[in-house]
Design a protein around this motif. Sequence first.
Motif, PDB file in Angstrom:
ATOM      1  N   SER A 199      44.339  45.676  39.166  1.00  0.00           N
ATOM      2  CA  SER A 199      42.883  45.823  39.285  1.00  0.00           C
ATOM      3  C   SER A 199      42.104  44.736  38.543  1.00  0.00           C
ATOM      4  CB  SER A 199      42.450  47.205  38.780  1.00  0.00           C
ATOM      5  OG  SER A 199      42.839  47.372  37.427  1.00  0.00           O
ATOM      6  N   ASN A 200      42.755  44.025  37.624  1.00  0.00           N
ATOM      7  CA  ASN A 200      42.031  42.967  36.902  1.00  0.00           C
ATOM      8  C   ASN A 200      41.937  41.665  37.707  1.00  0.00           C
ATOM      9  OD1 ASN A 200      44.859  42.561  36.565  1.00  0.00           O
ATOM     10  ND2 ASN A 200      44.450  41.149  34.882  1.00  0.00           N
ATOM     11  N   ILE A 201      42.518  41.659  38.926  1.00  0.00           N
ATOM     12  CA  ILE A 201      42.435  40.481  39.797  1.00  0.00           C
ATOM     13  C   ILE A 201      41.557  40.815  41.004  1.00  0.00           C
ATOM     14  CG2 ILE A 201      43.709  38.821  41.214  1.00  0.00           C
ATOM     15  CD1 ILE A 201      44.268  38.582  38.208  1.00  0.00           C
ATOM     16  N   ILE A 202      40.500  40.047  41.200  1.00  0.00           N
ATOM     17  CA  ILE A 202      39.614  40.239  42.351  1.00  0.00           C
ATOM     18  C   ILE A 202      40.319  39.727  43.609  1.00  0.00           C
ATOM     19  CG2 ILE A 202      37.399  39.578  43.374  1.00  0.00           C
ATOM     20  CD1 ILE A 202      36.359  39.162  40.490  1.00  0.00           C
ATOM     21  N   PRO A 203      40.432  40.568  44.648  1.00  0.00           N
ATOM     22  CA  PRO A 203      41.134  40.128  45.861  1.00  0.00           C
ATOM     23  C   PRO A 203      40.630  38.797  46.422  1.00  0.00           C
ATOM     24  CG  PRO A 203      40.743  42.483  45.968  1.00  0.00           C
ATOM     25  CD  PRO A 203      40.014  41.978  44.753  1.00  0.00           C
ATOM     26  N   ARG A 204      39.316  38.605  46.391  1.00  0.00           N
ATOM     27  CA  ARG A 204      38.778  37.359  46.941  1.00  0.00           C
ATOM     28  C   ARG A 204      39.218  36.160  46.104  1.00  0.00           C
ATOM     29  NH1 ARG A 204      35.850  36.144  50.991  1.00  0.00           N
ATOM     30  NH2 ARG A 204      34.461  34.323  51.077  1.00  0.00           N
ATOM     31  N   TYR A 205      39.306  36.345  44.806  1.00  0.00           N
ATOM     32  CA  TYR A 205      39.809  35.276  43.941  1.00  0.00           C
ATOM     33  C   TYR A 205      41.263  34.958  44.304  1.00  0.00           C
ATOM     34  CZ  TYR A 205      41.872  32.927  39.953  1.00  0.00           C
ATOM     35  OH  TYR A 205      42.576  32.045  39.172  1.00  0.00           O
ATOM     36  N   ALA A 206      42.065  36.009  44.487  1.00  0.00           N
ATOM     37  CA  ALA A 206      43.472  35.805  44.848  1.00  0.00           C
ATOM     38  C   ALA A 206      43.591  35.083  46.192  1.00  0.00           C
ATOM     39  CB  ALA A 206      44.207  37.145  44.899  1.00  0.00           C
ATOM     40  N   TYR A 207      42.679  35.427  47.115  1.00  0.00           N
ATOM     41  CA  TYR A 207      42.669  34.739  48.409  1.00  0.00           C
ATOM     42  C   TYR A 207      42.438  33.242  48.206  1.00  0.00           C
ATOM     43  CZ  TYR A 207      40.525  32.809  52.641  1.00  0.00           C
ATOM     44  OH  TYR A 207      40.191  31.994  53.696  1.00  0.00           O
ATOM     45  N   TYR A 208      41.439  32.865  47.420  1.00  0.00           N
ATOM     46  CA  TYR A 208      41.157  31.455  47.184  1.00  0.00           C
ATOM     47  C   TYR A 208      42.325  30.782  46.450  1.00  0.00           C
ATOM     48  CZ  TYR A 208      36.263  31.860  48.657  1.00  0.00           C
ATOM     49  OH  TYR A 208      35.108  32.042  49.389  1.00  0.00           O
TER      50      TYR A 208
END
Length: 403
Positions: free
Chosen positions: A311-320
Motif C-alpha cells: 500500500s505504500n506504493i502508488i500504482p500509477r508510480y509503479a506504472y511509470y
Amino acid sequence: MEQVLYKLPDGWEWQSVKKLSHNIQYGHTAKAESNGNAKFLRITDIQGGKIDWQGVPTVSLEENEISKYALNDDDLIFARSGATAGKSILIKNAPKDAVFASYLIRIIPNKKDIFPEYLSYFFLTPAYWEVVGQNATGAAQPNINGTKLSEFIIPVAPQGEQKRIVEKLDALLTRIDTAIEHLQESFTLADALYASTINEQMIQAIELSGLSTVEKHIEQIQTGTTPPTKQPEFYENGDINWFAPSDFGDHDILSDSNKKLSQKAFDAGKARKFDSGTIMLVAIGATIGKIGYLEQDASSNQQITGIKFHSNIIPRYAYYWFRFIKPEILTNASTATLPIINQKGIKALSFCAPSKQLQETICKNIDEVSSFRNSVKFELNEKVELMRSLKASILDSAFKGGL
C-alpha cells in the motif's frame, strides 16, 4: 472484377488491366536465405508504399529463374494475400537480379497505351479499394488473384491528359506526404518529451531514495491463464475484462478488453482475478515489456503477469517506473524461442521506493507532460486524417476528369 462504373469525360474510356499490360505473373516460390545471388522481394518488404532494398533478403536461383522473375523499372507489383491484399507499388531503381515472391503479382504496363505512373496512381484511389473490398476472397485471409486483377477496368485518359494528371498528382501528393511526415515527426517529439520526463523524474528519485528490487515491495505476483475454449460457458455473456497483449496500447489504464470472461470461469478455478491497482506486464512474446494498470478487478491470459505492490506504493508510480526500466526488462528476458521474463526475473528487477509524498509529486509532474502529449497527438492525428482524406479526394477527382 465487377465494378460500379461512372461516366467518363469525352475521349476517356474504360480498359481492362489485361489490355493495358503485357502479362500478369505470380512470383517465385523459393524461400529467402542469406548469401543468395538475388534480392527476394516479399509482401513484408513493402511498407508505407516504399521498399528498403537494404533490408530485403536474398535467395539462390538459377540464371534462367532470375531472368523469368527479374524486376524492372515500371513493373507494378501487387500483394495478393492477407491484410495487405490489393496494395501495390511501382518498381523504381530495383537492384540488379531482384526477383519477387509467390505472394506477389507482377504486371508490366503497356507503355504505348498507358503511363505506368498513371496506372500506379489509380491503384491508390478509393474507387479501386472499394472494388477490392467487394472482390477479395478467402475465409481466413483476403486474396486477390491474377484473373480478378486482369479483369479490373481502368478509366484511361488520352496520353497527353495522362501525362498532365501524373505531373499534377506528383506535385500535390508530394506536398501532402511531406506535410504528413512533418506531423509524424511531431508525434515523435511529443513521445520523446514524455520519455525524457519519466527518465528525469525517476533518476531524481533514485538519487534521493536509492534502489532495491521489485520483490521487496510486492504483495502478490501471479500470471494469468486461458480457460478452456471448448467450454463456451466460460466466455458467453462475459462481463469481466480478460486482457491479452493486443489490448495494451499507449494508454496507461487498462479498462476494456476485446474478450471477456464470465464468473463461471473463476468459480471453476480456470481463471485468475487481479485486484484493482495491479500492474499488468506483458511478460512473453514480441510485445514483452508493455505495461498498464487496473482501476477495477480483471483477469488476463498467460502472457501477462500481474504485480500488486504494498500500500505504500502508488500504482500509477509503479506504472511509470516499469516504463522507465523497460530496457532492463528486455535485457533480462530469455530468448530461447520467444522473449520471456518469468516471475523470478520480474522480482529481481530494480525498483525505487521513495516516500509516498515524493511518488505523488513524480506522478503529478509526469501526468502534466502526459496530458500535453496526449492533446498534441490528438490534434496531430486529426490533421493527419484530414491530409489523408484530402489525398483520397484528389485521387478520386483525378480519375474522373476533375483535376
